[in-house]
Design an enzyme around this catalytic site. Structure first.
Site, mmCIF file in Angstrom:
data_model
loop_
_atom_site.group_PDB
_atom_site.id
_atom_site.type_symbol
_atom_site.label_atom_id
_atom_site.label_comp_id
_atom_site.label_asym_id
_atom_site.label_seq_id
_atom_site.Cartn_x
_atom_site.Cartn_y
_atom_site.Cartn_z
ATOM 1 N N ALA A 1 35.821 38.393 30.973
ATOM 2 C CA ALA A 1 37.119 38.144 31.627
ATOM 3 C C ALA A 1 36.880 38.242 33.124
ATOM 4 O O ALA A 1 37.076 39.293 33.735
ATOM 5 C CB ALA A 1 38.170 39.145 31.157
ATOM 6 N N PRO B 1 39.629 37.369 39.017
ATOM 7 C CA PRO B 1 39.453 36.323 40.046
ATOM 8 C C PRO B 1 38.059 36.274 40.643
ATOM 9 O O PRO B 1 37.845 35.558 41.615
ATOM 10 C CB PRO B 1 40.474 36.725 41.096
ATOM 11 C CG PRO B 1 40.528 38.208 41.001
ATOM 12 C CD PRO B 1 40.313 38.553 39.560
ATOM 13 N N GLY B 2 37.095 37.029 40.152
ATOM 14 C CA GLY B 2 35.718 36.882 40.581
ATOM 15 C C GLY B 2 35.158 38.019 41.400
ATOM 16 O O GLY B 2 34.019 37.918 41.869
ATOM 17 N N GLY B 3 35.895 39.094 41.593
ATOM 18 C CA GLY B 3 35.372 40.211 42.366
ATOM 19 C C GLY B 3 34.168 40.862 41.710
ATOM 20 O O GLY B 3 33.151 41.127 42.364
ATOM 21 N N LYS B 4 34.255 41.118 40.400
ATOM 22 C CA LYS B 4 33.143 41.759 39.687
ATOM 23 C C LYS B 4 31.981 40.794 39.512
ATOM 24 O O LYS B 4 30.814 41.188 39.580
ATOM 25 C CB LYS B 4 33.623 42.273 38.329
ATOM 26 C CG LYS B 4 34.771 43.271 38.407
ATOM 27 C CD LYS B 4 35.191 43.699 37.027
ATOM 28 C CE LYS B 4 36.398 44.617 37.070
ATOM 29 N NZ LYS B 4 37.611 43.922 37.590
ATOM 30 N N ASP C 1 36.591 32.890 31.514
ATOM 31 C CA ASP C 1 37.995 33.304 31.541
ATOM 32 C C ASP C 1 38.793 32.324 30.702
ATOM 33 O O ASP C 1 38.623 31.102 30.810
ATOM 34 C CB ASP C 1 38.539 33.338 32.974
ATOM 35 C CG ASP C 1 39.792 34.182 33.075
ATOM 36 O OD1 ASP C 1 39.670 35.390 33.372
ATOM 37 O OD2 ASP C 1 40.888 33.654 32.838
ATOM 38 N N ASP D 1 37.894 31.128 24.778
ATOM 39 C CA ASP D 1 38.467 32.356 24.250
ATOM 40 C C ASP D 1 37.322 33.338 24.029
ATOM 41 O O ASP D 1 36.358 33.049 23.320
ATOM 42 C CB ASP D 1 39.199 32.064 22.940
ATOM 43 C CG ASP D 1 39.952 33.291 22.420
ATOM 44 O OD1 ASP D 1 39.770 34.393 22.992
ATOM 45 O OD2 ASP D 1 40.723 33.150 21.452
ATOM 46 N N ASP E 1 35.977 43.631 31.070
ATOM 47 C CA ASP E 1 37.135 44.253 31.717
ATOM 48 C C ASP E 1 38.360 43.688 31.015
ATOM 49 O O ASP E 1 38.922 42.669 31.427
ATOM 50 C CB ASP E 1 37.142 43.941 33.212
ATOM 51 C CG ASP E 1 38.240 44.691 33.944
ATOM 52 O OD1 ASP E 1 38.731 45.708 33.412
ATOM 53 O OD2 ASP E 1 38.628 44.257 35.045
ATOM 54 N N CYS F 1 42.204 48.870 33.210
ATOM 55 C CA CYS F 1 42.990 49.477 34.283
ATOM 56 C C CYS F 1 44.200 50.190 33.695
ATOM 57 O O CYS F 1 45.304 50.127 34.241
ATOM 58 C CB CYS F 1 43.419 48.433 35.313
ATOM 59 S SG CYS F 1 44.339 47.052 34.619
#
Length: 683
Positions: A386, A389-392, A410, A437, A454, A511
């Site tokens: 997942a 938006p691409g930070g990890k 994603d 998926d 995540d 989170c």
């Protein structure tokens, strides 16, 4: 014309002499009047002119018969004998202060009567001249003395500050004739004022919803709900927490602990705006004081953090460039080498040349933690299930120095567009973006060295960012989300290559702070995949995961997981766990990635009797071709023996002959499996 010179200096000796003379004269007149009263000396008042025709003061009566006692006149008849000397002396002794006041107000007329005429004459005569409050003579007489200095603002009478104060009250105060009565009046007035204040306090209490012992919405006179008094509500929350923390010595014996807890949760829902369901779920995770700190920390936003992209620049040079632009920042902590915490910025951080050049990305500090736990190595194949938006994903690419291969997946195509933009801006060249998926892995592709999951969650750890979580999460959400997370975690485990020389690790993070989405999901994966185990995450801080919670016991290694709370570390609420795959996933119909959606019928099995048969209609569905199904039956038998730990080659048995095509008889169970029964189960 001669100019007027300065006034002469004030002669204090002259003022003192005048003051002493007037005081001596007045004292003598008062003493003489007292001797006349005690000696029963009746002085005849001089004849006065009638005020009937052209009188100057027609409002005064000529004479008032009787004695003046406590503001009343005792009438004495003409033919009535005066009172005896002893009785009169006793009366005078009892009312001495009244007689003194009467002497000051006027003289004694005929037959012991107090005459208003004599009082008027005393005022006109020398003996009736009174001193002012300072002991000085009257203003007019002082002006006639020839002195050039005088008081320009004399005090003629006592000032009145109450509009409803009448003349009789003023006279009583001046004469002090009824001290006891005045004190009673003051006490009654004070009691009335206190009663009015108490009534006003009760009315103000009714305007809040915290009146009384138990919480509730207050209603006005028309039944409308009123807003809570937040200050009083917060004070009650702190008092309840203080009692719960030291319950044995501070609690009310008549109230159980559950009553205090219920009241505290209700007050938290009112004060912070949570739903009762979510407030109870979050309150159960902490002690009362720590729960209050958690709810309070969700009301303040977390610090703004940026992550340095080491593919473009270093943290030192980036910090220097941003400081030159008027941005106040410092390292986020010793645990991170790429994070910078921003305190103040004169320019928007999403529009600086450094941001557009891909030197940093806006990313929460808690999002660093899963990547740090995964610890990707150079040259590895990694799956981010997942990624948006691409930070990890870009952080992993920076740690791998653009080597190896990262599959950034994603399921949301719209979010995948933002993922592509960040990958291009930050210069990640070893990343492949896909839109599947995540539950379809490893059917799409497998054999990864490491997998980062995540998972989507309820967001109870980021309430400061999204306050709508307080009210829009229901019990249904906490049933559906854990079910999806369990499916994703099993797919992640199956996608990892256990034979990887450097990897074989899975990181599961959310989170959220609830147990249903964290420890229970990991425990489910451990029970379904015996070939994985929990390992240390490598994070230097964080709270250990729950080993037991509300009667549920988890794996002993659950202490290796890490929880992060906003009130402890000033980061978003987060959960991080790291698993290692030790062997291959068990093969068979129940070991595929789709087993997570399999429903198991746990109803008891009742064997059929010998005479019981199952009749089927003669249709194409029930007509089996035994010769064609022979190889499938043999394969199912071998798989069954292999699952039991037996060698299929050593236990070769000839398949039994099948029964009639349209009728299947279920025989009692024995040690050797029935191929027909196995075929029915597999298909």
């Amino acid at each position: 014309m001669k100019k007027q010179g300065p006034p002469p200096a004030l002669d204090e000796a002259q003022i003192l002499s005048v003051k002493k003379r007037r005081a001596t004269e007045l004292d003598g007149s008062i003493q003489e009047k007292k001797r006349k009263v005690l000696g029963k000396v009746q002085t005849q008042s001089p004849a006065r002119k009638s005020h009937t025709n052209g009188s100057k003061n027609p409002g005064l009566k000529q004479k008032t018969k009787g004695k003046f006692v406590k503001g009343k006149t005792l009438q004495v008849g003409r033919n009535q004998e005066p009172a005896s000397a002893a009785a009169e002396e006793a009366l005078l002794a009892e009312e001495g202060s009244d007689n003194d006041a009467a002497d000051l107000l006027g003289g004694i007329g005929e037959d012991g009567d107090i005459s208003v005429d004599s009082f008027q004459e005393d005022l006109n005569g020398d003996e009736g001249k009174l001193l002012d409050q300072d002991g000085l003579p009257d203003r007019d007489e002082f002006l006639d003395s020839g002195s050039s200095v005088y008081d320009s603002d004399p005090q003629h009478e006592k000032a009145r500050f109450s509009e409803d104060e009448d003349d009789s009250d003023a006279e009583e105060k001046l004469t002090a004739a009824n001290i006891e009565g005045l004190s009673r009046k003051l006490e009654s007035a004070q009691e009335a004022e206190e009663a009015e204040a108490q009534l006003e306090l009760q009315e103000s209490t009714l305007q809040t919803n915290i009146a009384g012992e138990l919480p509730g919405e207050a209603t006005g006179s028309q039944g409308q709900q009123l807003a809570p008094d937040l200050q009083l509500l917060r004070s009650r929350i702190t008092d309840t927490i203080r009692i719960l923390d030291n319950f044995s010595s501070l609690h009310d014996p008549a109230r159980p602990r559950s009553s205090y807890t219920t009241q505290l949760i209700s007050d938290i829902c009112l004060y912070y705006g949570y739903s009762t369901f979510l407030a109870e779920k979050l309150f159960s995770l902490f002690s009362p004081s720590e729960a209050f700190a958690f709810f309070e920390s969700n009301e303040t936003p977390r610090p703004l953090v940026i992550r340095t992209n080491t593919l473009r620049t270093s943290r030192r040079s980036l910090a220097q460039s941003l400081i030159n632009r008027g941005i106040t920042l410092e390292p986020v902590g010793k645990w991170s080498k790429v994070g910078l915490q921003v305190f103040e910025s004169q320019v928007p951080l999403g529009a600086t040349p450094e941001y557009l050049a891909g030197q940093y990305i806006l990313q929460a500090a808690s999002s660093f933690l899963p990547v740090m736990a995964l610890a990707p190595q150079e040259g590895e194949r990694i799956l981010d299930m997942a990624a948006a938006p691409g930070g990890k994903t870009t952080y992993m690419a920076a740690l791998m120095k653009n080597t190896g291969c990262i599959f950034a997946n994603d399921s949301n195509k719209t979010r995948a567009k933002g993922l592509i933009g960040n990958i291009h801006r930050l210069g990640a060249k070893n990343t492949i973006v896909c839109n599947h998926d995540a539950r379809e892995f490893p059917k799409v592709i497998g054999g990864f060295d490491r997998v980062l999951l995540d998972a989507p969650c309820s967001g109870t750890g980021v309430i400061a960012k999204d306050p709508s979580v307080k009210t829009n999460k229901t019990e249904k959400d906490f049933l559906q989300l854990p079910h999806l997370q369990k499916q994703l975690l099993l797919a992640a485990i199956d996608s990892v290559d256990h034979a990887s020389k450097t990897g074989g690790y899975i990181v599961y993070s959310t989170c959220s702070v609830t147990v249903e989405e964290n420890e229970q999901v990991v425990q489910y994966a451990l029970s379904k995949r015996p070939n994985v185990k929990l390992v240390e995450s490598g994070l230097s801080f964080g709270v250990e995961g729950f080993k037991k919670f509300m009667g549920k016991r988890f794996d002993e290694r659950m202490r290796m997981t890490r929880r992060f709370y906003p009130h402890k570390y000033n980061v978003d609420g987060f959960f991080v766990s790291k698993l290692q795959k030790l062997g291959p996933t068990p093969t068979g119909p129940t070991s595929s990635a789709t087993t997570s959606i399999e429903t198991i019928n746990k109803s008891p099995i009742t064997p059929l009797l010998k005479d019981d048969t199952i009749e089927h209609d003669n249709d194409t569905f029930t007509n089996f071709n035994t010769s064609e199904d022979e190889k499938y039956i043999e394969r199912a038998r071998r798989n069954l023996l292999r699952k039991k730990g037996l060698n299929p080659r050593a236990a070769k048995t000839s398949p039994s002959s099948s029964s009639k095509p349209n009728t299947h008889t279920h025989a009692p169970m024995d040690k050797s499996p029935n191929p027909a029964t196995i075929t029915t189960t597999v298909r």
